[in-house]
Design an enzyme around this catalytic site. Structure first.
Site, PDB file in Angstrom:
ATOM      1  N   GLU A 214      -7.946  -1.294   6.872  1.00  0.00           N
ATOM      2  CA  GLU A 214      -7.577  -1.686   4.949  1.00  0.00           C
ATOM      3  C   GLU A 214      -6.094  -1.432   5.594  1.00  0.00           C
ATOM      4  O   GLU A 214      -5.640  -0.114   5.623  1.00  0.00           O
ATOM      5  CB  GLU A 214      -8.365   0.364   4.494  1.00  0.00           C
ATOM      6  CG  GLU A 214      -9.601   0.224   5.029  1.00  0.00           C
ATOM      7  CD  GLU A 214     -10.236  -0.605   4.110  1.00  0.00           C
ATOM      8  OE1 GLU A 214     -10.519  -1.064   2.833  1.00  0.00           O
ATOM      9  OE2 GLU A 214     -11.335  -0.715   4.123  1.00  0.00           O
ATOM     10  N   LEU A 215      -5.785  -2.587   4.619  1.00  0.00           N
ATOM     11  CA  LEU A 215      -3.994  -2.307   5.346  1.00  0.00           C
ATOM     12  C   LEU A 215      -3.337  -2.745   3.878  1.00  0.00           C
ATOM     13  O   LEU A 215      -4.374  -2.272   2.953  1.00  0.00           O
ATOM     14  CB  LEU A 215      -3.829  -3.907   6.048  1.00  0.00           C
ATOM     15  CG  LEU A 215      -4.770  -4.300   7.459  1.00  0.00           C
ATOM     16  CD1 LEU A 215      -4.539  -4.835   7.936  1.00  0.00           C
ATOM     17  CD2 LEU A 215      -4.341  -2.166   8.568  1.00  0.00           C
TER      18      LEU A 215
END
Ligand SMILES: NC(=O)c1ccc[n+]([C@@H]2O[C@H](COP(=O)([O-])OP(=O)(O)OC[C@H]3O[C@@H](n4cnc5c(N)ncnc54)[C@H](O)[C@@H]3O)[C@@H](O)[C@H]2O)c1
Length: 476
Positions: A214-215
Site C-alpha cells: 500500500e504505497l
C-alpha cells in the site's frame, strides 16, 4: 533497558507462531471471533489513551483521532464479525459434475507480517490485522517508529488483549524490520513509501512470499471550471490530509477562474483554522524534523518560493507549517516531482482536459485521482481515461471509508488491496477442492491413444465441459 531485538529473536518468533498456526490455534471460527471482539474492547475501552498517543505523535486533534482512526477501525471490526461466517463458508461451485463435486475453500496463508506507516498509526496497523485474524492467520505487526507513542501503545494493548500464541507486535525501525524481513513469511502486508516498498518486495522475493504493498505518490485533483466551488469547499478532506498534487483545468476563456479557486480555498482554510493557523489546535503538526526539513526545502526552492499565494509560515521548533497554496510552480520542481505528504498544495493552471491527462499520464499511476465537475461527460471520460488506485468525483479520500470498495494502488502506488471482504481475501488462499468418487472412469483418457479416442475427446472438449466430464467419468 529494553532488550535489543536480534536475529535469533526474529527467527524464534516466526518458529513459535508457525508451530501454533500448524497446530490449528488460529483456524477456527471461535478463535477469530474472540480476537475480533478483543480488538473491539480495545477501541471501546482504551480510546482516550489512543487519542492521547496520536496527539503526542502528531498533534492530531481529538475529533480526527476519534473519527478517522478509532471509529473507522471499530466499523471494520464490526463488519468482519458480522460477515465472518459468510466469508469463511466454502463456495460450492458445482454439483452438476456428479459423481464429482467441487468447492473453493478460503484457507489462511499462515504466518504473516504487517508493516505500517505513521500518518494513521492505529488504522493502518489494525485494519490489516483485522484481515489477517479474520482469515485465520498468525500475525506479527511492526508499527512505524515515527509514531513512537502509538507504536508502544499498540504493543501494550495487543499483548494485553489478544492471544500471544498468534498475535504479536515487534517495535522498531530499520534494524528490527530488516531482521523480520530475513524470515520466511507467508505474506507481507506493507504500508509506506514506494522507495521502501521496493526493499520489502526484494526481501519477499527471496522466499517467494506474496506481498500487498500500500504505497504512496502524488494524487492529482482536477478542478473543472464548471464546478460548484461551494461544494468543492465542502470536500476539502484532501487539504486536511495534506497529500497529493493538485491540478486545475481551467476553461481557456475563463482566466478569472484560478483566482476564484484560490479565494475559495483561502476562505475555507480561514474558516478551518482562523487567521493564525500556526496557533490552531485543529491542525496537526509535521511528524518529525526530517519531514519538516524536506517540505521546507520544497518551499524554498528557486522559482517555487515566489509562487506561494497563501500561507508559507513555518516554525521548526514546533514542527508546524501553515496550510500553503502555490500557483503555477514549474513542473520539474521538487514539489511537483516528489511526494509532498504535508500541508502544501501546488495548483497548476492548465488550458484543457488533454493537458490534464498529459500531466497525469506522464507520471506514475496515482493511489487516487479526484475530479470536481458538474459535467457528466467529463466524469465519464475521466473515470475511463485515468488509471489510479481509486477515483472519487466531487470529493476526496472518502472511498477509503467504504468497505465495499477495494482500497489499494496500481502500478507504483501499490500492489493488492484491502478493506471489508477484500482484507479477508488479501490474507487467504482460494483453494480449489474437487471430490471424486470411485464410481466410473473412462478408458478414453488413457493410453494407448487412438484416432477414435482423439476424435471423441476433441468433440467433447469442443462441446461442453459438463458432457466432457461425464464421459471422462464414464457416465455417458
Ligand atoms: N497506500 C496507503 O494506504 C498509504 C497510507 C499511508 C501512507 N502511505 C505512504 O507511506 C509513506 C509515509 O509513511 P512512512 O514515512 O512511515 O513510510 P516509510 O516507507 O518510511 O516507512 C513505513 C514502514 O517501513 C519501515 N521501514 C523504513 N525504512 C525501512 C527499511 N530500510 N527497511 C525496512 N523497513 C523500513 C518503517 O519502520 C515503517 O514501519 C508515504 O509515501 C505515504 O504515501 C500510503
Amino acid at each position: 533497558m529494553a532488550k535489543v531485538f536480534q536475529m535469533a529473536d526474529a527467527s524464534n518468533l516466526v518458529t513459535e507462531l508457525r508451530r501454533n498456526f500448524d497446530a490449528g490455534v488460529t483456524r477456527g471460527y471461535e478463535w477469530r471471533v474472540t480476537q475480533l471482539k478483543k480488538l473491539l474492547v480495545i477501541c471501546d475501552k482504551r480510546e482516550p489513551e489512543i487519542v492521547s498517543a496520536l496527539h503526542d505523535d502528531l498533534g492530531k486533534p481529538e475529533l480526527e483521532s476519534s473519527v478517522y482512526e478509532v471509529a473507522l477501525v471499530r466499523n471494520s471490526i464490526k463488519l468482519a464479525r458480522k460477515q465472518l461466517k459468510e466469508w469463511m463458508a466454502p463456495d460450492k461451485t458445482s454439483l452438476t459434475m456428479f459423481p464429482a463435486s467441487a468447492k473453493i475453500v478460503s484457507e489462511p496463508l499462515g504466518v504473516v507480517l504487517v508493516i505500517s506507516a505513521w500518518n494513521y498509526p492505529l488504522m493502518l496497523s489494525i485494519d490489516p490485522v483485522i484481515g489477517a485474524i479474520s482469515s485465520g492467520n498468525a500475525v506479527v505487526l511492526k508499527p512505524s517508529e515515527l509514531a513512537p507513542a502509538s507504536s508502544s501503545l499498540l504493543a501494550k494493548l495487543l499483548e494485553q488483549y489478544l492471544d500471544p500464541c498468534a498475535v504479536r507486535v515487534v517495535e522498531g525501525a530499520v534494524t528490527e524490520t530488516t531482521l523480520l524481513l530475513e524470515q520466511k513469511w507467508d505474506k507481507i502486508f506493507y504500508t509506506g513509501s514506494s522507495r521502501i516498498g521496493r526493499i520489502i518486495m526484494t526481501a519477499a522475493a527471496k522466499h517467494l512470499t506474496p506481498v500487498s504493498l500500500e504505497l504512496g505518490g502524488k494524487s492529482p485533483v482536477v478542478i473543472d471550471s464548471d464546478t460548484n466551488l461551494k461544494a468543492y469547499n465542502i470536500g476539502q478532506m484532501g487539504l486536511q490530509q495534506w497529500a497529493g498534487v493538485h491540478f486545475s483545468r481551467l476553461h481557456p476563456d475563463n482566466k478569472e477562474y484560478a483566482p476564484k479557486v484560490i479565494d475559495s480555498l483561502k476562505q475555507e482554510l480561514e474558516a478551518f483554522y482562523g487567521n493564525n493557523p500556526m496557533e490552531s489546535r485543529d491542525m496537526s503538526r509535521i511528524v518529525n524534523l526530517n519531514h519538516f526539513d524536506r517540505q521546507s526545502k520544497m518551499l524554498e526552492e528557486k522559482e517555487v518560493f515566489d509562487k506561494i499565494v497563501y500561507g508559507g509560515q513555518k516554525n521548526r521548533d514546533k514542527l508546524k507549517i501553515s496550510p500553503t497554496l502555490l500557483l503555477d510552480v514549474p513542473l520539474d520542481s521538487l514539489i511537483m516531482s516528489e511526494e509532498i505528504f504535508g500541508p502544501l498544495l501546488p495548483i497548476l493552471t492548465l488550458n484543457n482536459l488533454e493537458e490534464c491527462f498529459d500531466v497525469i499520464h506522464s507520471r506514475p499511476k496515482p493511489l487516487a485521482a479526484y475530479l470536481f465537475t458538474r459535467n457528466n461527460k467529463l466524469k465519464k471520460r475521466f473515470t475511463k481515461t485515468v488509471s489510479a488506485g481509486g477515483i472519487v468525483v466531487n470529493d476526496t479520500a472518502v472511498h477509503f471509508t467504504l468497505p465495499t470498495l477495494p482500497f489499494g494502488g496500481v502500478g507504483e502506488s501499490g500492489i493488492g488491496s484491502y478493506h471489508g471482504k477484500f482484507s479477508f481475501d488479501a490474507f487467504s488462499h482460494n483453494k480449489s477442492v474437487l471430490f471424486k468418487s470411485f464410481l466410473g472412469d473412462s478408458a478414453i483418457r488413457y493410453p494407448p491413444y487412438s484416432r477414435g479416442k482423439l476424435r471423441v475427446l476433441k468433440a467433447l472438449v469442443n462441446s461442453n465441459l459438463v458432457d466432457t466430464f461425464k464421459v471422462l467419468l464414464g457416465l455417458s
